[in-house]
Write a protein that holds these residues in place. Structure first.
Motif, PDB file in Angstrom:
ATOM      1  N   THR A 174     -22.071  -6.715  -0.158  1.00 25.26           N
ATOM      2  CA  THR A 174     -20.832  -5.980   0.098  1.00 25.26           C
ATOM      3  C   THR A 174     -19.755  -6.983   0.468  1.00 25.26           C
ATOM      4  O   THR A 174     -20.006  -7.914   1.240  1.00 25.26           O
ATOM      5  N   VAL A 175     -18.565  -6.810  -0.109  1.00 24.28           N
ATOM      6  CA  VAL A 175     -17.417  -7.617   0.286  1.00 24.28           C
ATOM      7  C   VAL A 175     -16.376  -6.676   0.874  1.00 24.28           C
ATOM      8  O   VAL A 175     -16.093  -5.618   0.310  1.00 24.28           O
ATOM      9  N   ARG A 176     -15.852  -7.059   2.032  1.00 27.10           N
ATOM     10  CA  ARG A 176     -14.868  -6.230   2.724  1.00 27.10           C
ATOM     11  C   ARG A 176     -13.600  -7.033   2.966  1.00 27.10           C
ATOM     12  O   ARG A 176     -13.646  -8.231   3.253  1.00 27.10           O
ATOM     13  N   GLY A 177     -12.482  -6.351   2.879  1.00 26.25           N
ATOM     14  CA  GLY A 177     -11.208  -6.984   3.175  1.00 26.25           C
ATOM     15  C   GLY A 177     -10.111  -5.947   3.200  1.00 26.25           C
ATOM     16  O   GLY A 177     -10.345  -4.767   2.888  1.00 26.25           O
ATOM     17  N   SER A 178      -8.923  -6.360   3.581  1.00 24.39           N
ATOM     18  CA  SER A 178      -7.795  -5.439   3.520  1.00 24.39           C
ATOM     19  C   SER A 178      -7.564  -5.047   2.071  1.00 24.39           C
ATOM     20  O   SER A 178      -7.945  -5.765   1.138  1.00 24.39           O
ATOM     21  N   ALA A 179      -6.940  -3.906   1.869  1.00 27.21           N
ATOM     22  CA  ALA A 179      -6.674  -3.451   0.505  1.00 27.21           C
ATOM     23  C   ALA A 179      -5.831  -4.469  -0.255  1.00 27.21           C
ATOM     24  O   ALA A 179      -6.038  -4.705  -1.447  1.00 27.21           O
ATOM     25  N   PHE A 199       0.237   1.377  -6.171  1.00 24.76           N
ATOM     26  CA  PHE A 199      -0.812   0.557  -5.560  1.00 24.76           C
ATOM     27  C   PHE A 199      -2.218   1.092  -5.816  1.00 24.76           C
ATOM     28  O   PHE A 199      -3.093   0.360  -6.282  1.00 24.76           O
ATOM     29  N   ASP A 200      -2.473   2.355  -5.509  1.00 21.19           N
ATOM     30  CA  ASP A 200      -3.834   2.876  -5.646  1.00 21.19           C
ATOM     31  C   ASP A 200      -4.339   2.770  -7.080  1.00 21.19           C
ATOM     32  O   ASP A 200      -5.483   2.374  -7.323  1.00 21.19           O
ATOM     33  N   GLY A 201      -3.498   3.143  -8.036  1.00 21.81           N
ATOM     34  CA  GLY A 201      -3.913   3.060  -9.430  1.00 21.81           C
ATOM     35  C   GLY A 201      -4.151   1.632  -9.875  1.00 21.81           C
ATOM     36  O   GLY A 201      -5.080   1.346 -10.645  1.00 21.81           O
ATOM     37  N   SER A 202      -3.323   0.694  -9.387  1.00 18.08           N
ATOM     38  CA  SER A 202      -3.493  -0.715  -9.753  1.00 18.08           C
ATOM     39  C   SER A 202      -4.767  -1.283  -9.145  1.00 18.08           C
ATOM     40  O   SER A 202      -5.480  -2.069  -9.782  1.00 18.08           O
ATOM     41  N   LEU A 203      -5.066  -0.885  -7.918  1.00 23.08           N
ATOM     42  CA  LEU A 203      -6.304  -1.337  -7.284  1.00 23.08           C
ATOM     43  C   LEU A 203      -7.515  -0.778  -8.026  1.00 23.08           C
ATOM     44  O   LEU A 203      -8.495  -1.498  -8.279  1.00 23.08           O
ATOM     45  N   ASP A 204      -7.462   0.490  -8.406  1.00 23.66           N
ATOM     46  CA  ASP A 204      -8.555   1.076  -9.187  1.00 23.66           C
ATOM     47  C   ASP A 204      -8.757   0.325 -10.503  1.00 23.66           C
ATOM     48  O   ASP A 204      -9.888   0.021 -10.902  1.00 23.66           O
ATOM     49  N   LEU A 205      -7.653   0.041 -11.195  1.00 19.90           N
ATOM     50  CA  LEU A 205      -7.748  -0.613 -12.498  1.00 19.90           C
ATOM     51  C   LEU A 205      -8.290  -2.031 -12.366  1.00 19.90           C
ATOM     52  O   LEU A 205      -9.122  -2.468 -13.172  1.00 19.90           O
ATOM     53  N   SER A 206      -7.843  -2.760 -11.349  1.00 20.59           N
ATOM     54  CA  SER A 206      -8.345  -4.123 -11.164  1.00 20.59           C
ATOM     55  C   SER A 206      -9.821  -4.112 -10.781  1.00 20.59           C
ATOM     56  O   SER A 206     -10.592  -4.989 -11.203  1.00 20.59           O
ATOM     57  N   THR A 207     -10.234  -3.116 -10.017  1.00 16.76           N
ATOM     58  CA  THR A 207     -11.650  -2.989  -9.674  1.00 16.76           C
ATOM     59  C   THR A 207     -12.477  -2.689 -10.922  1.00 16.76           C
ATOM     60  O   THR A 207     -13.574  -3.232 -11.105  1.00 16.76           O
ATOM     61  N   MET A 208     -11.939  -1.843 -11.793  1.00 17.98           N
ATOM     62  CA  MET A 208     -12.637  -1.527 -13.035  1.00 17.98           C
ATOM     63  C   MET A 208     -12.782  -2.767 -13.917  1.00 17.98           C
ATOM     64  O   MET A 208     -13.852  -3.043 -14.473  1.00 17.98           O
ATOM     65  N   GLY A 209     -11.695  -3.546 -14.047  1.00 15.44           N
ATOM     66  CA  GLY A 209     -11.758  -4.756 -14.856  1.00 15.44           C
ATOM     67  C   GLY A 209     -12.753  -5.760 -14.305  1.00 15.44           C
ATOM     68  O   GLY A 209     -13.530  -6.371 -15.051  1.00 15.44           O
ATOM     69  N   THR A 219       0.812  -1.213   0.000  1.00 18.61           N
ATOM     70  CA  THR A 219       0.000   0.000   0.000  1.00 18.61           C
ATOM     71  C   THR A 219       0.846   1.265   0.000  1.00 18.61           C
ATOM     72  O   THR A 219       0.343   2.349  -0.298  1.00 18.61           O
ATOM     73  N   ALA A 220       2.134   1.143   0.332  1.00 20.22           N
ATOM     74  CA  ALA A 220       3.025   2.301   0.316  1.00 20.22           C
ATOM     75  C   ALA A 220       3.628   2.545  -1.065  1.00 20.22           C
ATOM     76  O   ALA A 220       4.268   3.570  -1.295  1.00 20.22           O
ATOM     77  N   HIS A 221       3.425   1.614  -1.982  1.00 20.11           N
ATOM     78  CA  HIS A 221       4.004   1.741  -3.322  1.00 20.11           C
ATOM     79  C   HIS A 221       3.193   2.741  -4.141  1.00 20.11           C
ATOM     80  O   HIS A 221       1.961   2.729  -4.096  1.00 20.11           O
ATOM     81  N   PRO A 222       3.846   3.613  -4.911  1.00 17.67           N
ATOM     82  CA  PRO A 222       3.094   4.609  -5.693  1.00 17.67           C
ATOM     83  C   PRO A 222       2.194   4.010  -6.762  1.00 17.67           C
ATOM     84  O   PRO A 222       1.300   4.697  -7.262  1.00 17.67           O
TER      85      PRO A 222
END
Length: 233
Positions: free
Chosen positions: A177-182, A135-145, A130-133
């Motif tokens: 709803t599904v919840r989990g760590s990032a 991470f947020d963009g990759s999580l957004d993209l995987s969520t979009m896919g 989560t500290a990697h620059p």
């Protein structure tokens, strides 16, 4: 979808890519024989193959080809030669990033960042994704896919939550709803969690099985056997 700072500027994306490339190169260089070390998250691949894949992707990217993140590893070169070739490609990457559409740049980052995690987890190397620059963009993209797979499969909308952020994928009101760590959410969306592990996240509303098919999208498919444990909430 909640907003988060993501590296959309080519200069920021270049820095994020270099960070992963340099980390992967350092980890591989410390191994006596990278071609003998398998990577469980990438079935049938060794560390050498993982690097060969990333070099192939980078070559395709700088050539402005219609690359896909499931390109096979480059053949015919040893690990040291591949790492040298990868370093050489760095000179061409800034211009290629400037000329490439945003989605293509984000796919490049998702791929290299995912494989950095694959390698770190295989080698028990320190990992703070989560500290990697990237991470947020990759999580957004995987969520979009994943969301496109939900929509394409005619599935009900689903809310995805981490402690920091939330998304709604699909159309209409969320049926669950599904919840989990990032980290667990990201790895679940990118083929690194088994179906039982995905079902082991915190689900409320409709059962997890309703969305099972959507977790196989693009090049990603949940593995048959565990390749890494859940990171925890």
């Amino acid at each position: 979808m909640t907003a988060a700072p993501t590296p959309h500027d080519p200069t920021e994306q270049l820095a994020a890519y270099r960070r992963s490339r340099e980390a992967i190169a350092a980890l591989a260089a410390a191994l006596p024989d990278p071609a003998a070390v398998e990577v469980p998250a990438c079935p049938d691949w060794t560390v050498r193959d993982l690097i060969g894949h990333l070099v192939h992707i980078n070559e395709s990217f700088v050539a402005l080809e219609d690359s896909q993140i499931d390109l096979a590893p480059a053949a015919g070169l040893g690990t040291e030669e591949l790492l040298a070739r990868w370093a050489e490609l760095d000179a061409e990457l800034p211009a290629a990033l400037e000329r490439s559409p945003e989605l293509r740049r984000r796919i490049l980052l998702l791929d290299v960042f995912s494989h950095e995690l694959d390698l770190r987890l295989r080698l028990d190397a320190p990992v703070e994704p989560t500290a990697h620059p990237a991470f947020d963009g990759s999580l957004d993209l995987s969520t979009m896919g994943f969301g496109l797979a939900v929509h394409g499969g005619g599935l009900p909308a689903l809310r995805i939550e981490t402690p920091e952020r939330s998304w709604v994928v699909g159309e209409g009101d969320p049926a669950a709803t599904v919840r989990g760590s990032a980290v667990d959410v990201f790895r679940s969306l990118t083929g690194r969690r088994t179906r039982p592990q995905i079902e082991g996240l915190e689900w409320t509303g409709e059962p997890a099985g309703k969305w099972a098919d959507a977790f196989a999208w693009g090049p990603f498919t949940p593995p048959a056997a565990e390749v890494e444990p859940l990171a925890g909430r």
